[in-house]
Write a protein that holds these residues in place. Sequence first.
Motif, short mmCIF file in Angstrom:
data_model
loop_
_atom_site.label_atom_id
_atom_site.label_comp_id
_atom_site.label_asym_id
_atom_site.label_seq_id
_atom_site.Cartn_x
_atom_site.Cartn_y
_atom_site.Cartn_z
N LEU A 87 34.63 81.70 17.05
CA LEU A 87 34.50 80.26 17.31
C LEU A 87 34.07 79.62 16.10
CD1 LEU A 87 34.37 78.34 19.48
CD2 LEU A 87 31.98 78.85 19.89
N GLU A 88 33.36 80.46 15.19
CA GLU A 88 33.09 79.89 13.63
C GLU A 88 34.52 79.61 12.86
OE1 GLU A 88 30.37 82.75 12.35
OE2 GLU A 88 28.63 81.45 13.07
N GLU A 89 35.45 80.52 13.23
CA GLU A 89 36.75 80.41 12.38
C GLU A 89 37.40 79.01 12.85
OE1 GLU A 89 41.03 82.88 12.19
OE2 GLU A 89 39.15 84.00 12.53
N VAL A 90 37.75 78.82 14.29
CA VAL A 90 38.54 77.72 14.73
C VAL A 90 37.68 76.56 14.80
CG1 VAL A 90 39.71 79.16 16.25
CG2 VAL A 90 37.89 78.51 17.32
N LEU A 91 36.30 76.56 14.84
CA LEU A 91 35.53 75.31 14.74
C LEU A 91 34.42 75.49 13.52
CD1 LEU A 91 34.45 74.72 18.60
CD2 LEU A 91 36.58 73.68 17.25
N PRO A 92 34.85 75.24 12.36
CA PRO A 92 34.22 75.33 11.00
C PRO A 92 33.27 74.26 11.08
CG PRO A 92 36.53 74.66 10.67
CD PRO A 92 36.62 75.12 11.98
N VAL A 93 32.16 74.50 10.63
CA VAL A 93 31.02 73.35 10.23
C VAL A 93 31.76 72.29 9.69
CG1 VAL A 93 28.93 72.80 9.28
CG2 VAL A 93 28.97 74.96 10.30
N GLY A 94 31.73 70.93 10.10
CA GLY A 94 32.06 69.89 9.58
C GLY A 94 33.52 69.35 10.20
N SER A 95 34.26 70.41 11.01
CA SER A 95 35.45 69.82 11.57
C SER A 95 35.11 68.66 12.58
CB SER A 95 36.21 71.21 11.78
OG SER A 95 35.27 71.96 12.91
N LYS A 96 36.31 68.18 12.89
CA LYS A 96 36.15 67.18 14.35
C LYS A 96 36.63 67.76 15.25
CE LYS A 96 34.93 63.87 11.02
NZ LYS A 96 33.64 63.25 11.31
#
Length: 367
Positions: A80-89
């Motif tokens: 989940l961190e890979e597909v939703l990195p911090v700062g992504s929309k």
Amino acid sequence: MRKLAIAAATSVVLAATSWAVATAANADSGTVVRVIDGDTVVVSINNIDQTIRLLNINTPETKDPNKPTECLGPEATDHLEEVLPVGSKVRLEFDVERHDKYGRTLAGVFNASNKLVNAEIARRGLGVPMVVGDNRKFLPPVEAAYQEARTAKAGLFAETIECTLPAQLAAASEALTAAENAAPATTSAAAGTTATGLAAALVTAKAARDLLSAARDTEQSIVWAAYESVEAGSKLAALTTRITQAENTLTKVKDQQTSLAAAEKKAEEERVAAAARAEADRKAAEEAAAAAKKAADEAAAAEQARAAAAAAEAERIRNIPAAPPVQQYAPPAQQYVPPAPVAPANPAPGYTGPRCYAPGGKTWRPC
């Protein structure tokens, strides 16, 4: 006719407008702040941080203080961190119920590539479909992705990931097969090794059996979702049969170990006794040889002493001074004339010689 066309067009516009309004009311967007675990993320929506629980997907537990970290839980979080990195929309879509009992916002989450992250988690085999309340909007794509993972043996379905139930079943089967196919034991030590291997294999198999049994009786752990009920029942029956067979084999191996140990003990006792006899014979032979050597040494010493004495005697004789020459006897020149015999004097006057008396002793005669 024209009025009808205008009316129809107006209806379409109104319907599209109402759908857009509904969509806008049932969707939102934001920026990823952080990932909490495999199915929970914090998103900033209008500068307000909200905890988003992804709908219709459930990943292994990592944050519950009352539970151990479950199989593939950390991997689900990493994904989940890979597909939703911090700062992504992200774009959020909601269903019938917007919040769960913990106050988290329930949503389908789409990343910058417009992929439904809920389904992508299932496609990796890192979560299982689930329903919260009446929220079923994203269940079909999640279930489809879940079946893809099952077919590909990905994640929770993998036999190569040690913690998964398929991997534990495979390991149990391999351990039982290896233990049962061990070379026949010819010594108690080898039988003991086989017994130890079987016992260890049984521990692994029984642990897998317990998990498989729980898979039919409870839904508390995601790892059990690797098999459906019928499949789990079939595998459980097969594994139980193998466990029973292995237990019977273990009993036979232990009996064989005991028998071999008794035979080895007897053989060792016989070996020790034979060794003791051989040692006694060796010592007796050594003593006999020593006695014979002593006798031979004594005989040799006696012979040596005799030879030395003979040599000494010979040396003594050799050193005796030579005797003076023997002079030949020469008789005197005048012939020897022996003197005339002289009558012996009468040793007893009146003795006339021996007398022989007549019976009665009164008369006698010369004898």
